[in-house]
Write a protein that holds these residues in place. Sequence first.
Motif, PDB file in Angstrom:
ATOM      1  N   GLY A 166     -29.376  63.414   1.445  1.00  0.00           N
ATOM      2  CA  GLY A 166     -28.326  64.410   1.293  1.00  0.00           C
ATOM      3  C   GLY A 166     -27.181  63.913   0.436  1.00  0.00           C
ATOM      4  N   ILE A 167     -26.529  64.854  -0.267  1.00  0.00           N
ATOM      5  CA  ILE A 167     -25.344  64.557  -1.072  1.00  0.00           C
ATOM      6  C   ILE A 167     -24.235  65.501  -0.630  1.00  0.00           C
ATOM      7  CG2 ILE A 167     -24.332  64.473  -3.380  1.00  0.00           C
ATOM      8  CD1 ILE A 167     -27.120  63.989  -4.509  1.00  0.00           C
ATOM      9  N   VAL A 168     -23.136  64.939  -0.139  1.00  0.00           N
ATOM     10  CA  VAL A 168     -21.999  65.717   0.332  1.00  0.00           C
ATOM     11  C   VAL A 168     -20.857  65.539  -0.662  1.00  0.00           C
ATOM     12  CG1 VAL A 168     -20.336  66.027   2.202  1.00  0.00           C
ATOM     13  CG2 VAL A 168     -22.723  65.470   2.732  1.00  0.00           C
ATOM     14  N   LEU A 169     -20.533  66.602  -1.383  1.00  0.00           N
ATOM     15  CA  LEU A 169     -19.478  66.578  -2.394  1.00  0.00           C
ATOM     16  C   LEU A 169     -18.230  67.233  -1.816  1.00  0.00           C
ATOM     17  CD1 LEU A 169     -21.710  67.946  -5.294  1.00  0.00           C
ATOM     18  CD2 LEU A 169     -21.038  65.549  -5.022  1.00  0.00           C
ATOM     19  N   ALA A 170     -17.157  66.471  -1.651  1.00  0.00           N
ATOM     20  CA  ALA A 170     -15.880  67.006  -1.164  1.00  0.00           C
ATOM     21  C   ALA A 170     -16.050  67.731   0.160  1.00  0.00           C
ATOM     22  CB  ALA A 170     -15.249  67.936  -2.202  1.00  0.00           C
ATOM     23  N   PRO A 197     -34.331  62.120  12.166  1.00  0.00           N
ATOM     24  CA  PRO A 197     -34.852  61.077  11.273  1.00  0.00           C
ATOM     25  C   PRO A 197     -33.767  60.556  10.344  1.00  0.00           C
ATOM     26  CG  PRO A 197     -36.355  62.948  11.371  1.00  0.00           C
ATOM     27  CD  PRO A 197     -35.105  63.364  12.092  1.00  0.00           C
ATOM     28  N   VAL A 198     -33.706  59.242  10.190  1.00  0.00           N
ATOM     29  CA  VAL A 198     -32.693  58.641   9.327  1.00  0.00           C
ATOM     30  C   VAL A 198     -32.941  59.055   7.885  1.00  0.00           C
ATOM     31  CG1 VAL A 198     -31.794  56.464   8.422  1.00  0.00           C
ATOM     32  CG2 VAL A 198     -32.280  56.702  10.864  1.00  0.00           C
ATOM     33  N   ALA A 199     -31.887  59.501   7.208  1.00  0.00           N
ATOM     34  CA  ALA A 199     -31.986  59.917   5.813  1.00  0.00           C
ATOM     35  C   ALA A 199     -30.809  59.341   5.041  1.00  0.00           C
ATOM     36  CB  ALA A 199     -31.981  61.447   5.708  1.00  0.00           C
ATOM     37  N   PRO A 200     -31.025  58.749   3.879  1.00  0.00           N
ATOM     38  CA  PRO A 200     -29.915  58.239   3.070  1.00  0.00           C
ATOM     39  C   PRO A 200     -28.957  59.358   2.682  1.00  0.00           C
ATOM     40  CG  PRO A 200     -32.013  57.385   2.278  1.00  0.00           C
ATOM     41  CD  PRO A 200     -32.331  58.466   3.266  1.00  0.00           C
ATOM     42  N   LEU A 201     -27.663  59.031   2.659  1.00  0.00           N
ATOM     43  CA  LEU A 201     -26.630  60.017   2.350  1.00  0.00           C
ATOM     44  C   LEU A 201     -25.676  59.447   1.317  1.00  0.00           C
ATOM     45  CD1 LEU A 201     -25.912  61.078   6.028  1.00  0.00           C
ATOM     46  CD2 LEU A 201     -27.000  62.523   4.297  1.00  0.00           C
ATOM     47  N   LEU A 202     -25.253  60.311   0.391  1.00  0.00           N
ATOM     48  CA  LEU A 202     -24.251  59.955  -0.607  1.00  0.00           C
ATOM     49  C   LEU A 202     -23.074  60.902  -0.455  1.00  0.00           C
ATOM     50  CD1 LEU A 202     -23.249  58.508  -3.215  1.00  0.00           C
ATOM     51  CD2 LEU A 202     -24.533  60.237  -4.524  1.00  0.00           C
ATOM     52  N   PHE A 203     -21.889  60.349  -0.312  1.00  0.00           N
ATOM     53  CA  PHE A 203     -20.656  61.123  -0.240  1.00  0.00           C
ATOM     54  C   PHE A 203     -19.870  60.909  -1.528  1.00  0.00           C
ATOM     55  CE2 PHE A 203     -21.969  60.172   4.028  1.00  0.00           C
ATOM     56  CZ  PHE A 203     -21.690  61.321   4.767  1.00  0.00           C
ATOM     57  N   VAL A 204     -19.356  61.992  -2.095  1.00  0.00           N
ATOM     58  CA  VAL A 204     -18.531  61.925  -3.301  1.00  0.00           C
ATOM     59  C   VAL A 204     -17.240  62.675  -3.004  1.00  0.00           C
ATOM     60  CG1 VAL A 204     -18.342  62.472  -5.757  1.00  0.00           C
ATOM     61  CG2 VAL A 204     -20.581  61.870  -4.777  1.00  0.00           C
ATOM     62  N   LEU A 220     -18.618  57.412  -2.835  1.00  0.00           N
ATOM     63  CA  LEU A 220     -18.030  57.293  -4.171  1.00  0.00           C
ATOM     64  C   LEU A 220     -16.687  58.006  -4.169  1.00  0.00           C
ATOM     65  CD1 LEU A 220     -18.077  56.566  -7.175  1.00  0.00           C
ATOM     66  CD2 LEU A 220     -19.435  58.647  -7.574  1.00  0.00           C
ATOM     67  N   SER A 221     -15.623  57.244  -4.348  1.00  0.00           N
ATOM     68  CA  SER A 221     -14.270  57.785  -4.375  1.00  0.00           C
ATOM     69  C   SER A 221     -13.751  57.790  -5.810  1.00  0.00           C
ATOM     70  CB  SER A 221     -13.343  56.928  -3.501  1.00  0.00           C
ATOM     71  OG  SER A 221     -11.993  57.347  -3.621  1.00  0.00           O
ATOM     72  N   LEU A 222     -13.053  58.878  -6.169  1.00  0.00           N
ATOM     73  CA  LEU A 222     -12.492  58.998  -7.517  1.00  0.00           C
ATOM     74  C   LEU A 222     -10.978  59.078  -7.417  1.00  0.00           C
ATOM     75  CD1 LEU A 222     -15.354  60.933  -7.508  1.00  0.00           C
ATOM     76  CD2 LEU A 222     -14.839  60.684  -9.942  1.00  0.00           C
ATOM     77  N   ARG A 223     -10.325  58.044  -7.875  1.00  0.00           N
ATOM     78  CA  ARG A 223      -8.865  57.935  -7.788  1.00  0.00           C
ATOM     79  C   ARG A 223      -8.193  59.058  -8.577  1.00  0.00           C
ATOM     80  NH1 ARG A 223      -5.395  52.720 -10.041  1.00  0.00           N
ATOM     81  NH2 ARG A 223      -3.321  53.495  -9.450  1.00  0.00           N
ATOM     82  N   GLY A 224      -7.221  59.710  -7.941  1.00  0.00           N
ATOM     83  CA  GLY A 224      -6.439  60.749  -8.607  1.00  0.00           C
ATOM     84  C   GLY A 224      -7.143  62.080  -8.744  1.00  0.00           C
ATOM     85  N   GLN A 225      -8.392  62.169  -8.298  1.00  0.00           N
ATOM     86  CA  GLN A 225      -9.155  63.409  -8.458  1.00  0.00           C
ATOM     87  C   GLN A 225      -8.932  64.327  -7.264  1.00  0.00           C
ATOM     88  OE1 GLN A 225     -11.462  64.294 -11.045  1.00  0.00           O
ATOM     89  NE2 GLN A 225     -10.591  62.614 -12.196  1.00  0.00           N
ATOM     90  N   GLY A 226      -9.018  65.628  -7.525  1.00  0.00           N
ATOM     91  CA  GLY A 226      -8.823  66.629  -6.491  1.00  0.00           C
ATOM     92  C   GLY A 226     -10.133  67.094  -5.887  1.00  0.00           C
ATOM     93  N   HIS A 227     -10.283  68.418  -5.787  1.00  0.00           N
ATOM     94  CA  HIS A 227     -11.375  68.980  -5.002  1.00  0.00           C
ATOM     95  C   HIS A 227     -12.660  69.223  -5.788  1.00  0.00           C
ATOM     96  CE1 HIS A 227     -12.925  70.717  -1.375  1.00  0.00           C
ATOM     97  NE2 HIS A 227     -13.099  71.918  -1.884  1.00  0.00           N
ATOM     98  N   GLY A 228     -12.650  69.022  -7.109  1.00  0.00           N
ATOM     99  CA  GLY A 228     -13.907  69.251  -7.807  1.00  0.00           C
ATOM    100  C   GLY A 228     -13.863  69.108  -9.307  1.00  0.00           C
ATOM    101  N   GLU A 229     -12.758  68.608  -9.868  1.00  0.00           N
ATOM    102  CA  GLU A 229     -12.713  68.500 -11.330  1.00  0.00           C
ATOM    103  C   GLU A 229     -13.734  67.520 -11.878  1.00  0.00           C
ATOM    104  OE1 GLU A 229      -8.562  66.979 -10.027  1.00  0.00           O
ATOM    105  OE2 GLU A 229     -10.208  68.075  -9.097  1.00  0.00           O
TER     106      GLU A 229
END
Length: 339
Positions: free
Chosen positions: A229-233, A244-251, A278-287
Amino acid sequence: MRVQRLVAALVTALLAGCGPATATTRGAAAPAIRAAPEQSYPVGVRQFVVDAGGPRPLPVTVWYPAASPASTGPPSTPTALPSTSTIPPSTRTAAPSAPRAETGPSVRAGAPVAAGRFPVVIYSHGLRSLPELHAPLTTRWAAAGFVVAAPTFPRTNLRARDFTRADVRNQPADGWRLIRHLVRLDARRGDPLAGHLAVNRIAAAGHSAGGFTTAGMFTSGHPARLRSGIVLAGGGLAGSFAGPVAPLLFVHGAADPIVPESVGRAAYARAVGPAAFLSLRGQGHGEYLIPGNLGFPQVLATTIDFLRWTLYDDRAALRRLPTDARLPGVTTLTSRLPG
């Protein structure tokens, strides 16, 4: 405690709860797929409606790797970058200062599907959004060798006549309903996608409320066919990240004013098994999801290689993730991934 209270408030206001996903059949033999593709595909697009005559019809846009465009006519325009006037308020940004990104993939409506089977990504939009507003990202995933199926949720999309924020609680079940439809479609003789879907290699992804929807699909009893799974904002919910264990990516944007980064980090801390943030410094909700904006190349490369690793078993893609995500002064990757 402050983070816990913030999570609880956001869940109450934004999602109003989330029911468990309905399980599908376990143990089906995984269709054979080839190694992760090295080439970039042209992209086809089609639309259909799941349960058109039912109480909760679900329009779906599907982007997929297409065969040579020589005989499919002129390209359509779903990949055109939406103007800021059509981007939902939660994702609007000022004009980017970075150079514009390269042109997106060529997209043709109804183009023949490329030879082979491809893993599937279920992509969930956020509140007052639409699948086509995410096409700059989803079409690039399709060009990289994935079938991306994006539902238009009945009561939270941009054009919903009876917009209901709390209806997000029903969307994980919509995601599973779409998966079951795709499993049947893959076996349906005569359908253009039949025989092209690796229905035991599925990921869920989504932005904002779609990220919470994605988390809600990883509840206890979810089938192993949902592999990552990929969870964006977004963030997690009570009952998420079970089964079941599943790899997850958070952005997440570190300056997100809609869903604070602390909510995403709390979800990352709760996730069991391999995960990365994955954290993006200074970024808002989806730019960072808009081509040409700072961070988009890193988010694109990281998400594609994460999908290649989890759905194609591409270990080289896993090793590339730290480099994919690196933009000094902007990105930080925290990881519990193997190796």
